[in-house]
Design an enzyme around this catalytic site. Structure first.
Site, mmCIF file in Angstrom:
data_model
loop_
_atom_site.group_PDB
_atom_site.id
_atom_site.type_symbol
_atom_site.label_atom_id
_atom_site.label_comp_id
_atom_site.label_asym_id
_atom_site.label_seq_id
_atom_site.Cartn_x
_atom_site.Cartn_y
_atom_site.Cartn_z
ATOM 1 N N LYS A 35 0.845 -1.202 0.000
ATOM 2 C CA LYS A 35 0.000 0.000 0.000
ATOM 3 C C LYS A 35 0.883 1.257 0.000
ATOM 4 O O LYS A 35 2.092 1.170 0.227
ATOM 5 C CB LYS A 35 -0.900 -0.017 1.234
ATOM 6 C CG LYS A 35 -0.130 0.025 2.543
ATOM 7 C CD LYS A 35 -0.992 -0.356 3.728
ATOM 8 C CE LYS A 35 -0.181 -0.274 5.009
ATOM 9 N NZ LYS A 35 -0.837 -0.908 6.143
ATOM 10 N N TYR A 263 17.838 28.871 9.169
ATOM 11 C CA TYR A 263 16.654 29.568 9.711
ATOM 12 C C TYR A 263 16.619 29.507 11.226
ATOM 13 O O TYR A 263 16.885 28.467 11.825
ATOM 14 C CB TYR A 263 15.378 28.928 9.165
ATOM 15 C CG TYR A 263 15.093 29.240 7.731
ATOM 16 C CD1 TYR A 263 14.838 30.554 7.323
ATOM 17 C CD2 TYR A 263 15.055 28.238 6.769
ATOM 18 C CE1 TYR A 263 14.562 30.853 5.992
ATOM 19 C CE2 TYR A 263 14.775 28.513 5.442
ATOM 20 C CZ TYR A 263 14.536 29.822 5.056
ATOM 21 O OH TYR A 263 14.257 30.109 3.758
HETATM 22 C C1 LIG Z 1 -0.019 -1.961 6.731
HETATM 23 C C2 LIG Z 1 -0.590 -3.240 7.157
HETATM 24 C C3 LIG Z 1 0.233 -4.371 7.349
HETATM 25 C C4 LIG Z 1 1.750 -4.326 7.262
HETATM 26 O O1 LIG Z 1 2.283 -3.809 8.472
HETATM 27 P P1 LIG Z 1 3.864 -3.663 8.695
HETATM 28 O O2 LIG Z 1 3.981 -3.171 10.094
HETATM 29 O O3 LIG Z 1 4.340 -2.639 7.713
HETATM 30 O O4 LIG Z 1 4.469 -4.980 8.461
HETATM 31 C C5 LIG Z 1 -0.390 -5.577 7.637
HETATM 32 N N1 LIG Z 1 -1.736 -5.668 7.755
HETATM 33 C C6 LIG Z 1 -2.556 -4.592 7.597
HETATM 34 C C7 LIG Z 1 -4.024 -4.755 7.744
HETATM 35 C C8 LIG Z 1 -2.008 -3.339 7.310
HETATM 36 O O5 LIG Z 1 -2.814 -2.288 7.166
#
Ligand SMILES: *Cc1c(COP(=O)(O)O)cnc(C)c1O
Length: 366
Positions: A35, A263
């Site tokens: 994702k 800054y």
């Molecule tokens: C993002 C996500 C994962 C992966 O989690 P990580 O900590 O990056 O391994 C697994 N399951 C769901 C439902 C998620 O939203």
């Protein structure tokens, strides 16, 4: 000469990490979580590179369609399922597996029998975000009711369930709160048809909670070589960082003791020294909250950030007799100055930094 930031994505490291993850859970199938544009690493390229993943998971249906259009043939999971009839139709057309978390999705299924789909049921065992719960309350239906309702729809194929940990990344969460064990227990106790596969483990649980592995594991951050734990880097888990964010030294200037840089004059030179100006800043996604001393790697030597991060530039203390010249490469994160460390210096988590690089950062696959 280009002074723009470039993210080098190491495809061998990606597959090395997949092997390390497989070794943690040899009997399970792997749903690679890609994702958010593969956590900023590039959705399509990462999916093409991970040929040994059994399936992919994304949050948005547009990402799933892009994967199919790029020729990805593995199963693709929609972690939030579909949101309306149009998306249900798309899920059906492209053979996407939808995770159902709310009864509005069942209503959509029941009123659109022309769209056959495969679904999983999402179960909330303590995350408190998405999913059905064990017993129904005023707002949420019980899992058993949902399973029964789905069973009445000929065009819907229910094949699995998943649940998600709220704090698997806190190594002592179990000792202090018992929450992981409690979530796991709730998931185990929910009665579901034996034919349904189960899935619970994200990266943190893959590495620490073997009894949560079930049939499918769901690694995300570890694929990219990054650790979810506060007290461990990816390297300590046997992983290799996939991304190397690099820019160039665009100027070097001497600074006298007690002069300030950048800054707000946040940094004051403790002695006569030199500052290297690097062509990257928050306009590229480098965190503006990075504090002085955040490590920057130039010619394999770690130098401390000195002064506030600007939009297009950062400044680094390279010492009184600098071994750095204009045009040298500066690594903002990667092996040697891991993303985890940079994130800690910026009071955030590596997940956020890798996801929020801006579009002007070019990605190069090696
Ligand atoms: C993002 C996500 C994962 C992966 O989690 P990580 O900590 O990056 O391994 C697994 N399951 C769901 C439902 C998620 O939203």
């Amino acid at each position: 000469m280009t002074s723009a930031a470039v993210a080098y994505i190491d495809q061998q490291a990606l597959n090395h990490n997949l092997e390390i993850i497989k070794a943690q859970a040899a009997k399970q199938r792997i749903m690679a979580v890609i994702k958010a544009d593969a956590y900023g690493h590039g959705l399509i390229e990462v999916a093409k590179s991970l040929q040994k993943a059994d399936a992919f998971a994304v949050a948005h249906i547009e990402e799933a369609v892009a994967l199919r259009e790029a020729g990805i043939s593995q199963s693709i999971f929609l972690l939030q399922g579909f949101a309306n009839t149009k998306e249900l139709e798309t899920a059906s057309t492209f053979g996407l597996i939808s995770c159902l978390h709310d009864t509005f999705q069942l209503d959509l299924l029941e009123s659109n029998p022309e769209y056959p789909v495969e679904v999983w049921i999402k179960i909330d065992t303590g995350m408190g975000r998405l999913g059905f719960i064990e017993r129904s309350s005023r707002k949420v239906s019980a899992v058993a009711e949902i399973v029964q309702r789905l069973g009445n729809s000929q065009h819907v194929r229910l094949t699995g369930s998943m649940s998600h940990f709220a704090q698997a990344d806190l190594p002592d969460a179990d000792q202090t709160t018992g929450k992981n064990t409690e979530q796991l227990r709730r998931y185990q106790q929910i009665s579901l048809p034996d034919t349904l596969t189960r899935s619970m483990a994200n990266t943190a649980a893959i590495f620490t909670q073997e009894d949560s592995h079930f049939d499918w594991i769901r690694p995300g951050i570890s694929l990219y070589g990054v650790s979810p734990f506060h007290d461990k880097t990816g390297a300590e888990l046997g992983l290799k960082p996939v991304m190397r964010l690099v820019s160039e030294v665009i100027a070097i200037k001497p600074v006298k003791k007690n002069e300030t840089v950048g800054y707000g004059g946040r940094w004051t030179a403790p002695n006569d020294t030199h500052i290297a100006v690097i062509g990257a800043g928050y306009g590229d996604g480098y965190p503006r909250h990075a504090e002085d001393s955040t490590p920057i790697l130039i010619n394999d030597h770690v130098y401390p950030l000195a002064g506030r991060v600007s939009m297009d530039m950062i400044t680094v203390d390279i010492g009184p007799t600098p071994a750095v010249k204009i045009g040298d490469k500066a690594q903002l994160w990667g092996a040697g100055n891991p993303l985890e460390t940079v994130a800690r210096h910026a009071a955030t988590i590596p997940y956020e930094l890798s996801c929020r690089m801006t579009s002007r950062v070019k990605r190069v696959y090696v």
